[in-house]
Design a protein around this motif. Structure first.
Motif, PDB file in Angstrom:
ATOM      1  N   ALA A 157       0.867  -1.174   0.000  1.00 27.48           N
ATOM      2  CA  ALA A 157       0.000   0.000   0.000  1.00 27.48           C
ATOM      3  C   ALA A 157       0.901   1.219   0.000  1.00 27.48           C
ATOM      4  O   ALA A 157       1.742   1.373   0.889  1.00 27.48           O
ATOM      5  CB  ALA A 157      -0.906   0.016   1.219  1.00 27.48           C
ATOM      6  N   LYS A 158       0.772   2.045  -1.018  1.00 30.09           N
ATOM      7  CA  LYS A 158       1.635   3.211  -1.169  1.00 30.09           C
ATOM      8  C   LYS A 158       3.098   2.768  -1.099  1.00 30.09           C
ATOM      9  O   LYS A 158       3.532   1.967  -1.900  1.00 30.09           O
ATOM     10  CB  LYS A 158       1.266   4.274  -0.140  1.00 30.09           C
ATOM     11  N   ASP A 279      -4.030   2.484   2.671  1.00 29.59           N
ATOM     12  CA  ASP A 279      -4.747   2.534   1.392  1.00 29.59           C
ATOM     13  C   ASP A 279      -5.774   1.416   1.367  1.00 29.59           C
ATOM     14  O   ASP A 279      -5.534   0.340   0.806  1.00 29.59           O
ATOM     15  CB  ASP A 279      -3.771   2.403   0.221  1.00 29.59           C
ATOM     16  N   ASP A 314     -10.091  -0.139  -7.780  1.00 33.01           N
ATOM     17  CA  ASP A 314      -8.798   0.453  -7.411  1.00 33.01           C
ATOM     18  C   ASP A 314      -7.735  -0.608  -7.165  1.00 33.01           C
ATOM     19  O   ASP A 314      -6.598  -0.511  -7.655  1.00 33.01           O
ATOM     20  CB  ASP A 314      -8.923   1.307  -6.147  1.00 33.01           C
TER      21      ASP A 314
END
Length: 337
Positions: A157-158, A279, A314
């Motif tokens: 995440a990120k 995220d 996403d």
């Protein structure tokens, strides 16, 4: 569209959100890629309202990707009702995964992206694996691989890469499962993957402690002293840069994440909570230590919202992009070795 081989995207559980998010991912990626070919049921994908074109080979996908979703069509035997999985379809769902892996092993696909599956109908049909990770590990077991074999689950995440030493284990069993051998093997797989699949020449690994305050010198548990510290000593002797076991509550803020390339987490929630906090919609599940690149959305089948047109893509979009990046790094690494 020209370039590397397309990714092979298995459709996953047909009664879940897989078909919807695949259609949305194609809409987002059609102009610039990365290109993928869906292994699944073309009719079910057409029902999502986007153009679909069946292809006879994965290599045909790039030429049509900008105008239609390319599909290697393997129809389901039983009609699909959103939210209601059918065990009669489970065999084909497993076949989709196997074909996607075969395409990656043969080089016809650059990697595998898997839409979510439902375990219950698969188990009812005789599927004997806990999930995608173990199934794909079995499918690739005989393929050549110049590295430490996984599978190791990594969630991203990120800028966070969180790698699991244990996965779906009851919390009460975790201390027994966190052994010196398991920690070392996980670290080796992650270290090699950072170099091969992410292009990081000198990976920096962090190691989360098991107990609060990293055991407080043994006052709140001995695992840091008896298991984790010896594992760190072994790994450093092998040239792997890894921290001492660190309190997990200090490992995931912005400044801490800047000090490592990947973190080894000892149990499920230790990794998943920070990933989903950073995220929630865009996290990706990646399997390290396999002969093929494999990523997946970091969510399930979404039976409660399937067919309602509200599922977000996403995570799948991020999974496709990450798989393409990893595949490119892997090709570059192989050419330089």
């Amino acid at each position: 569209m020209t370039g590397p081989a397309p990714l092979a995207l298995s459709m996953g559980e047909p009664a879940g959100v897989g078909p919807e998010i695949i259609a949305r991912a194609w809409t987002a990626l059609r102009a610039d890629g990365p290109a993928f070919v869906v292994v699944g049921d073309a009719a079910l994908l057409r029902a999502q309202g986007q153009p679909v074109q069946t292809v006879s080979a994965a290599g045909d996908a790039a030429a049509v990707f900008a105008r239609a979703i390319p599909v290697l069509d393997h129809p389901l035997p039983v009609p699909v009702t959103p939210g209601k999985p059918e065990a009669a379809n489970a065999g084909v769902v497993a076949d989709w995964i196997e074909q996607a892996v075969d395409l990656a092993l043969s080089g016809e696909a650059s990697g595998v992206v898997t839409a979510p599956i439902a375990k219950a109908p698969l188990y009812a049909a005789g599927f004997r694996f806990p999930g995608h990770t173990e199934f794909i590990a079995e499918l690739t077991a005989d393929a050549p691989f110049a590295g430490t074999r996984g599978p190791v689950m990594m969630l991203t995440a990120k800028d966070l890469r969180a790698c699991l030493v244990t996965i779906h284990a009851p919390l009460a069993e975790v201390p027994e499962l966190v052994t010196i051998e398991r920690v070392c093997r996980t670290a080796r797989v992650v270290h090699e993957a950072m170099r091969r699949d992410f292009g990081i020449a000198a990976p920096r690994l962090a190691l989360a402690a098991l107990n609060p305050h990293a055991g407080e010198g043994g006052a709140i548990g001995l695992e840091e002293i008896q298991v984790l510290a010896p594992a760190v000593k072994i790994l450093r002797a092998e040239g792997i840069a890894i921290t001492d076991p660190l309190p997990a509550d200090t490992l995931f803020h912005d400044a801490a994440r800047a000090t490592y390339d990947a973190v080894l987490c000892l149990y499920h929630d230790q990794a998943l909570i920070p990933v989903k906090t950073l995220d929630f919609w865009g996290g990706v599940n990646t399997t390290l230590g396999l002969p093929v690149v494999r990523t997946s959305p970091d969510h399930g089948t979404g039976f409660d919202i399937a067919g309602k047109g509200v599922a977000r893509a996403d995570s799948l979009i991020a999974a496709v992009r990450l798989a393409a990046t990893m595949a490119g790094k892997r090709v570059k690494s192989a050419s330089e070795s």
